[in-house]
Design a protein around this motif. Structure first.
Motif, PDB file in Angstrom:
ATOM      1  N   GLY A 252    -128.185  41.640  36.703  1.00 45.29           N
ATOM      2  CA  GLY A 252    -129.791  41.504  35.684  1.00 45.29           C
ATOM      3  C   GLY A 252    -130.167  41.304  34.861  1.00 45.29           C
ATOM      4  O   GLY A 252    -131.499  41.465  34.775  1.00 45.29           O
ATOM      5  N   VAL A 253    -129.226  40.011  34.018  1.00 46.83           N
ATOM      6  CA  VAL A 253    -129.911  39.674  33.481  1.00 46.83           C
ATOM      7  C   VAL A 253    -131.033  38.523  33.646  1.00 46.83           C
ATOM      8  O   VAL A 253    -132.109  38.095  32.868  1.00 46.83           O
ATOM      9  N   GLU A 254    -130.947  37.783  35.044  1.00 41.82           N
ATOM     10  CA  GLU A 254    -131.649  36.525  35.760  1.00 41.82           C
ATOM     11  C   GLU A 254    -132.991  37.132  35.820  1.00 41.82           C
ATOM     12  O   GLU A 254    -133.459  36.735  35.376  1.00 41.82           O
ATOM     13  N   ALA A 255    -132.568  38.590  36.267  1.00 43.31           N
ATOM     14  CA  ALA A 255    -133.847  38.898  37.158  1.00 43.31           C
ATOM     15  C   ALA A 255    -134.487  39.562  36.197  1.00 43.31           C
ATOM     16  O   ALA A 255    -135.903  39.886  36.512  1.00 43.31           O
ATOM     17  N   GLN A 256    -133.910  40.453  35.384  1.00 42.74           N
ATOM     18  CA  GLN A 256    -134.992  40.940  34.339  1.00 42.74           C
ATOM     19  C   GLN A 256    -134.571  41.026  32.885  1.00 42.74           C
ATOM     20  O   GLN A 256    -135.781  41.529  32.019  1.00 42.74           O
ATOM     21  N   HIS A 257    -134.066  39.703  32.106  1.00 44.73           N
ATOM     22  CA  HIS A 257    -134.179  39.623  30.783  1.00 44.73           C
ATOM     23  C   HIS A 257    -134.644  37.902  30.332  1.00 44.73           C
ATOM     24  O   HIS A 257    -134.621  37.142  31.203  1.00 44.73           O
ATOM     25  N   SER A 259    -133.617  35.550  29.540  1.00 40.89           N
ATOM     26  CA  SER A 259    -133.354  34.690  28.005  1.00 40.89           C
ATOM     27  C   SER A 259    -132.676  33.364  29.331  1.00 40.89           C
ATOM     28  O   SER A 259    -132.423  31.949  28.691  1.00 40.89           O
ATOM     29  N   TRP A 260    -133.495  33.903  30.586  1.00 39.75           N
ATOM     30  CA  TRP A 260    -133.291  33.191  31.855  1.00 39.75           C
ATOM     31  C   TRP A 260    -134.017  31.699  32.537  1.00 39.75           C
ATOM     32  O   TRP A 260    -135.926  32.575  32.743  1.00 39.75           O
ATOM     33  N   HIS A 387    -131.533  33.975  41.021  1.00 38.78           N
ATOM     34  CA  HIS A 387    -132.179  35.471  40.035  1.00 38.78           C
ATOM     35  C   HIS A 387    -130.972  36.598  40.778  1.00 38.78           C
ATOM     36  O   HIS A 387    -131.221  37.021  39.322  1.00 38.78           O
TER      37      HIS A 387
END
Lengths: 399, 486
Positions: A252-257, A259-260, A387
């Motif tokens: 979920g980092v790419e889709a929601q945070h 930093s990506w 993502h």
């Protein structure tokens, strides 16, 4: 620290059906086609297989759920069969299951088979499906090309690349894969293309044109694996063994945070690093000599060259245009035509990649055989969307 | 206790269908259209309906105002997407109004907007009442109605205390005068002759109601500075004003040339526009017509200059983009059967229990904010997405509707099915944190750019043709609209 899978499992035999629009074949026909080649190559009897894994991604289009379709198609002798699915990386999941079963000692000989019968939807492209009750209420109305196309805008923003330069490198990737597939009788798309044809093709999802997208195919591929000791006892020489198997799954980092930045695959960067470590590879650009990657779209292949730590960040366009990944380049990528032209029967694709490395390492790749036989190859099997995705890396080598 | 208007706003879809384009397409069939081929009418996007436009107008009127004191929501329309499901309930959810409010749908007549306003004023002692009116006019192709009408919405917050326009008085009539009707199960209006409607309807029923208003309030007609008469038949408003003794200059532009008549919303849209221009002391009369008539009089207070809607009717009129493609209008309004292709056939069945469970997320656009690390994220989840935090059960509600977002990556997709190809979507990143892969709307592919500012808008996500259910979610639209440049 786990000891890893390196050198614990050998490939005993492999098979691959012809990929393409197999209008006259049902999924079980494709499974049998791949299996008969593999079991003959392995030099064993079917009833020596002690466990099996079946990979299909869009099972509602053909065989349905469970391990039953594989057991039925091959008339397996009531052995355990597990059906696995992990988006377009399902094929490598089946391989992982079989390899781990052998490594654990649970089975002496295990089968991994992937199959997809996609050409019964009535339209081109991947089947349109529901994404789940909640997801479909808020996810954007995106297609596979539309989600991967976004790599381009993010990559250009990050590296200051012009649309034209990026499109030219993407076109080179597709032209190269089409060239390679002309020498592969099992490939789906076997016609050569020019850069101008690629650049002039109608847009599917900005900036991806028709020839930036891989084929949607019917097909099956399979592997029979065992321990190196059993392989030798069965008379096999010059073993091809598994050096690494790694899987990384988005959380979920790419889709929601924030930093990506949208220009690369976070999972591929992690999985490939882990795989190099597991295989003992220190400098992939110098040590790996053949790669098969998940080129669902030309732009995917482009950024993946960096995510595999082979091209330096921001330099993939140069390496691609310099021919580094061409069939006669330093590290050929998609020497069999890749998803782009060999085709993409989803559940089979990861195993098809391993099949190509296996053939090349044995000098059995026919017209497309690399002159100096490769000794260390990598497969990159991706599923999902930039993502949120799953990335499976395998490293296969001689000895 | 003084009662009146606390806030106002409007919404007009960005697309304006050129009447010349309608006449060009249909003049061969109905030659009378040629003489009416002037100006343009507002045309809702395929993903707009009376619910989404009501939400947009309400947001225009409320801006950043705290909404927790709102006691009731009144929604007026003759084009509700649901016959049996409280349409006001969807609007309340999208506006994140509290659940202990009253909510009402006011339907079935063109004066539903003024009647809702009248009732809301009566109920104002219970607390601020939000009145929204919206219509997406469904008409047959090649009729005169198609030329006259437009799509739009208006919103008024009424209450007591520090009002910007005080209610002076109101009058009403109920008469079963059937100028047109639309029976249950029928999609389109069945109208009677315009001359009869003008002479027997407006000139008698509205005139009588205005006379009652003047008599009961003691207003001198000559003092009226703005007369909001939503009729787009020529010269009707001017004749009514003259008959009542109002100055000619009081007659407000009915927006026939720029927007078209927006049904139940139109009197309130005209009232909103009059309020935008009002000065302290101005006397404004608004009338509604439909099986009788309503008339309400307001006087602008000293506070009138202190309030500004977010964009207002004037701003929405200016934020326009000409649409010359009449066929697109036909398609958006399902007046022509398009070959939508097999990709459009995916089952759109909705899990009502899941929609209810996730209503704050899906309708209210509420995400999460981690109380440990402050990371804003969508959707709200059990475990913080920040890889350096990952704290469990720490997220507080974070509304997303009014956050500033920018495009991080985008595409224009020719493959996926959408009623308005190509499907434009991409990752929108919010300045306070959080990101969502979102559908874009009211945008052209040429306007896609990394870093473009995007506003959040409540729109139709999907319609389920098998069961008639409309599914809503939030989309990203270029901030401020893209206007005619794109």
């Amino acid at each position: 620290m786990a000891s890893g899978i390196r050198d614990k499992v050998a490939i005993l035999g492999m098979g691959c059906s012809k990929f393409g629009e197999r209008w006259d074949r049902e999924a079980d026909d494709l499974m049998v086609e791949a299996f008969e080649e593999a079991v003959a190559d392995a030099g064993i009897e079917k009833n020596q297989i002690e466990a099996a894994w079946l990979a299909t991604a869009i099972e509602e289009q053909h065989v349905g759920k469970s391990g039953v379709p594989l057991a039925m198609a091959l008339r397996l002798p009531l052995v355990p069969v597990t059906r696995v699915e992990n988006y377009c990386a399902s094929g490598t999941e089946a391989f992982r299951g079989a390899v781990y079963a052998v490594a654990s000692g649970a089975a002496d000989i295990a089968l991994a088979l992937g199959v997809e019968k996609l050409k019964d939807t009535g339209y081109g492209g991947l089947p349109q499906r529901s994404r789940g009750n909640l997801n479909q209420m808020w996810w954007a109305n995106f297609s596979a090309p539309g989600s991967f196309a976004q790599l381009a805008s993010a990559y250009r923003t990050k590296h200051g690349a012009s649309r034209d330069d990026l499109k030219r490198a993407m076109a080179h990737i597709s032209v190269k894969s089409h060239d390679n597939a002309t020498k592969n009788s099992k490939a789906h798309l076997r016609s050569a293309l020019t850069v101008d044809q690629v650049l002039g093709a109608p847009l599917v999802a900005e900036p991806l044109g028709l020839f930036d997208c891989c084929g949607v195919s019917d097909g099956s591929a399979c592997a029979i694996v065992t321990t190196p000791e059993i392989a030798k006892s069965l008379g096999k020489r010059d073993l091809i063994t598994v050096k690494a198997l790694q899987l990384s799954v988005s959380n979920g980092v790419e889709a929601q945070h924030n930093s990506w930045d949208g220009s690369y695959f976070a999972t591929t960067r992690v999985a490939s690093k882990r795989a190099y470590q597991e295989a003992g590879v220190k400098d992939p650009r110098a040590e790996v000599d053949l790669i098969e990657v998940h080129d669902c779209f030309s732009v995917t292949e482009l950024v993946t060259m960096e995510d595999l730590h082979i091209s330096a960040e921001g330099r993939a366009i140069n390496d691609v245009l310099d021919g580094f990944y061409d069939a006669d380049g330093q590290i050929p990528c998609q020497i069999d035509g890749g998803l782009k032209c060999f085709g993409h029967p989803i559940g089979a694709s990861g195993l098809r990649m391993i099949y190509e490395l296996y053939l090349q390492m044995q000098g059995k790749a026919g017209a497309r055989q690399r002159k100096k036989g490769p000794t260390l190859g990598l497969t990159h099997n991706l599923g999902g969307f930039p993502h949120q995705n799953v990335c499976s890396i395998s490293i296969i080598g001689r000895g | 206790m003084t009662r009146g208007i606390l806030a106002f706003g409007g919404y007009i879809p960005m697309r304006r269908l050129s009447r010349a384009a309608i006449a060009q397409a249909n003049g061969w069939f109905n030659s009378a259209l040629k003489s009416r081929a002037k100006g343009e009418r507002a045309m809702a996007n395929w993903d707009e309906d009376s619910v989404t436009m009501a939400v947009a107008a309400a947001r225009d009127s409320l801006s950043d105002r705290n909404r927790d004191d709102i006691a009731a929501l009144h929604f007026a329309s003759t084009s509700f997407p649901f016959l049996d499901r409280l349409n006001a309930g969807i609007v309340a959810g999208a506006l994140n109004l509290k659940s202990d409010i009253a909510a009402h749908d006011h339907a079935a007549t063109q004066r539903a907007g003024t009647s809702a306003l009248s009732l809301a004023l009566d109920a104002a002692d219970a607390g601020p009442q939000l009145v929204v009116a919206a219509d997406k006019r469904q008409t047959k192709a090649a009729g005169t109605l198609e030329m006259h009408v437009g799509d739009g919405a208006a919103a008024l917050l009424v209450g007591t205390g520090d009002v910007i326009a005080e209610l002076v008085g109101k009058a009403t009539r109920t008469v079963d005068f059937v100028d047109h009707f639309r029976a249950d199960g029928f999609a389109y209006d069945y109208p009677w002759e315009e001359r009869w409607i003008r002479d027997e309807g407006y000139q008698k029923i509205v005139a009588e109601t205005l006379a009652s208003l003047l008599k009961e309030t003691g207003i001198a007609a000559a003092d009226i500075s703005a007369f909001c008469m939503p009729c787009t038949l020529p010269r009707v408003a001017a004749a009514l004003a003259k008959k009542a003794g109002m100055p000619d200059a009081a007659v407000q532009d009915n927006m026939s040339a720029t927007c078209g008549e927006t049904g139940a919303a139109h009197p309130l849209l005209m009232l909103s526009r009059a309020l935008e221009n009002a000065k302290p002391g101005d006397l404004i009369v608004v009338a509604g017509f439909g099986q009788g008539s309503d008339a309400l009089a307001f006087r602008a207070t000293d506070r009138i200059g202190a309030f500004k809607p977010k964009l207002g009717v004037k701003g929405h009129l200016a934020r326009r983009r000409e649409e010359k493609n009449y066929n697109k209008y036909l398609s958006f309004n399902e007046l022509v059967t398009m070959e939508r292709g097999m990709r459009s056939e995916v089952d759109k069945a909705i899990a009502l229990s899941a929609l209810y469970r996730k209503r704050d997320m899906l309708t209210g656009f509420i995400g999460g904010r981690c109380s440990v690390c402050g990371t804003v994220q969508f959707p709200k989840s059990n475990i913080c997405v920040n890889p350096n935090c990952n704290a469990s059960h720490t997220q507080e509600d974070q509304p997303f509707a009014d956050l500033d977002g920018k495009i991080m990556s985008y595409t224009a997709d020719e493959l996926t099915y959408t009623p308005d190809p190509p499907a434009c979507y991409g990752m929108v990143q919010f300045e306070v944190g959080g990101r969502i892969m979102m559908d874009f709307t009211d945008i052209d592919p040429g306007q896609l750019d990394v870093g473009r500012d995007m506003d959040m808008v409540f729109r139709v996500k999907d319609r389920d043709p098998q069961r008639g259910f409309t599914r809503y979610f939030w989309k990203a639209a270029p901030a401020g609209g893209i206007g005619d440049g794109g």
